[in-house]
Motif scaffolding. Structure first.
Motif, PDB file in Angstrom:
ATOM      1  N   GLU A 253       0.838  -1.203   0.000  1.00  0.00           N
ATOM      2  CA  GLU A 253       0.000   0.000   0.000  1.00  0.00           C
ATOM      3  C   GLU A 253       0.872   1.252   0.000  1.00  0.00           C
ATOM      4  O   GLU A 253       1.753   1.406   0.843  1.00  0.00           O
ATOM      5  CB  GLU A 253      -0.918  -0.002   1.223  1.00  0.00           C
TER       6      GLU A 253
ATOM      7  N   THR B 109       0.703   5.871   3.340  1.00  0.00           N
ATOM      8  CA  THR B 109       1.331   5.560   4.627  1.00  0.00           C
ATOM      9  C   THR B 109       0.305   5.412   5.737  1.00  0.00           C
ATOM     10  O   THR B 109       0.391   4.484   6.561  1.00  0.00           O
ATOM     11  CB  THR B 109       2.346   6.660   4.998  1.00  0.00           C
TER      12      THR B 109
ATOM     13  N   CYS C 252      -1.455   2.046   5.507  1.00  0.00           N
ATOM     14  CA  CYS C 252      -0.549   0.937   5.802  1.00  0.00           C
ATOM     15  C   CYS C 252      -0.298   0.823   7.306  1.00  0.00           C
ATOM     16  O   CYS C 252      -0.352  -0.269   7.882  1.00  0.00           O
ATOM     17  CB  CYS C 252       0.755   1.145   5.047  1.00  0.00           C
TER      18      CYS C 252
ATOM     19  N   GLN D  41      -1.507  -2.348   9.776  1.00  0.00           N
ATOM     20  CA  GLN D  41      -0.556  -3.081  10.600  1.00  0.00           C
ATOM     21  C   GLN D  41      -0.965  -3.040  12.070  1.00  0.00           C
ATOM     22  O   GLN D  41      -0.871  -4.050  12.789  1.00  0.00           O
ATOM     23  CB  GLN D  41       0.849  -2.506  10.426  1.00  0.00           C
TER      24      GLN D  41
ATOM     25  N   PHE E  66       2.280  -5.562   6.244  1.00  0.00           N
ATOM     26  CA  PHE E  66       1.832  -4.507   5.352  1.00  0.00           C
ATOM     27  C   PHE E  66       3.038  -3.665   4.967  1.00  0.00           C
ATOM     28  O   PHE E  66       3.734  -3.136   5.834  1.00  0.00           O
ATOM     29  CB  PHE E  66       0.733  -3.674   5.996  1.00  0.00           C
TER      30      PHE E  66
ATOM     31  N   ASN F 266       4.641  -0.552   3.097  1.00  0.00           N
ATOM     32  CA  ASN F 266       4.365   0.803   2.615  1.00  0.00           C
ATOM     33  C   ASN F 266       5.297   1.092   1.439  1.00  0.00           C
ATOM     34  O   ASN F 266       6.438   1.504   1.608  1.00  0.00           O
ATOM     35  CB  ASN F 266       4.582   1.803   3.753  1.00  0.00           C
TER      36      ASN F 266
END
Length: 293
Positions: A190, A193, A196, A200, A213, A215
């Motif tokens: 993803e 930010t 993501c 998480q 996940f 970023n």
């Protein structure tokens, strides 16, 4: 809408015992939509009758939201405690959806009670806003209907030996659902930010293992360990083709599967290195599955 019609709808909701059934998430959501609608009317219309009705609806709203909150909290705590097997959690989820296995050609239009449930489980805190603008070839975040996720799991037999990637994973709902129901290692890629970090955090709160996940931009992220890739049209045009070319390179080293939903399916179906496993490759809102040649 006239006051009498609003009052009649409220009376019908008050007397509907089905709204108290725990599995009727969709019915409660429709009732809550009505209550929000009444609240909006009360804000813009100087009407004592509407204001009084709005106050009455708030009591019903609190009752319905409490049923939902208790449901989400109970299932979330059982997931955190490891009290579900993959099979028993799937049985729990199946109570909230209209999806039934066995029809690979069904379209997944709109959302149902399972989407509400997953939102309540995974989004224990309000989701963040995006922090950066999208480029012309990026598509705004929209969650995949939960029914399509179940269809993917059923049709692919994803398991512990797989590495499942969601390219353009948003708030992480797909990756977390696949992780919970299959035990496979799951990763989301993803660019945003905030999304993501949020995904998480939600996975950590649930105590999920083997999930990550990343970023990063899907054009450059490392997903060479993947065996199954999912795209709900996170991007289009040359950006999409760049990602598909990278997947083609991976497919030269070993067989992979690519699953799509939404408009990107039509572009993926044109890739010469992929073979469709169903008849869904020309339909935007049917889950389409391809395997490398």
């Amino acid at each position: 809408m006239e006051l009498a019609a609003l009052q009649a709808e409220f009376a019908a909701l008050q007397s509907d015992p089905a709204l108290l059934l725990e599995t009727n998430l969709q019915g409660r959501e429709q009732a809550l939509d009505y209550i929000r609608f009444v609240g909006e009317i009360a804000q813009i219309r100087s009407d004592a009758g509407v204001a009084a009705l709005h106050q009455k609806t708030l009591t019903l709203q609190a009752d319905l939201e409490q049923i939902n909150a208790q449901l989400f909290a109970r299932i979330r705590s059982k997931i955190q405690a490891g009290a579900y097997t993959r099979q028993t959690l799937r049985q729990q989820f199946d109570q909230f959806t209209t999806y039934r296995p066995g029809d690979p050609g069904q379209a997944h239009l709109g959302y149902d009670g399972l989407d509400i449930l997953l939102g309540g489980l995974f989004e224990s805190e309000p989701p963040p806003q995006a922090s950066q603008p999208l480029s012309a070839e990026m598509v705004h975040y929209e969650p995949t209907p939960a029914r399509a996720i179940l269809a993917l799991i059923d049709r692919l037999s994803v398991g512990p030996t797989d590495v499942f990637y969601d390219l353009g994973s948003g708030l992480g709902q797909i990756a977390m659902t696949v992780n919970l129901l299959t035990g496979s290692k799951t990763k989301g890629v993803e660019l945003e930010t905030n999304f993501c970090t949020y995904a998480q955090h939600c996975a950590q709160q649930l105590g999920l293992a083997n999930i990550e996940f990343i970023n990063a931009d899907a054009q450059v992220a490392d997903y060479t360990d993947g065996t199954v890739f999912y795209l709900f049209t996170p991007f289009k045009g040359s950006l999409l083709q760049t990602v598909l070319d990278r997947l083609a390179q991976i497919a030269q080293t070993r067989p992979i599967k690519v699953c799509t939903f939404g408009p990107c399916t039509l572009a993926v179906a044109r890739q010469s290195w992929l073979r469709s496993l169903d008849n869904n490759a020309n339909h935007e809102f049917k889950l389409a599955i391809f395997e490398s040649r």
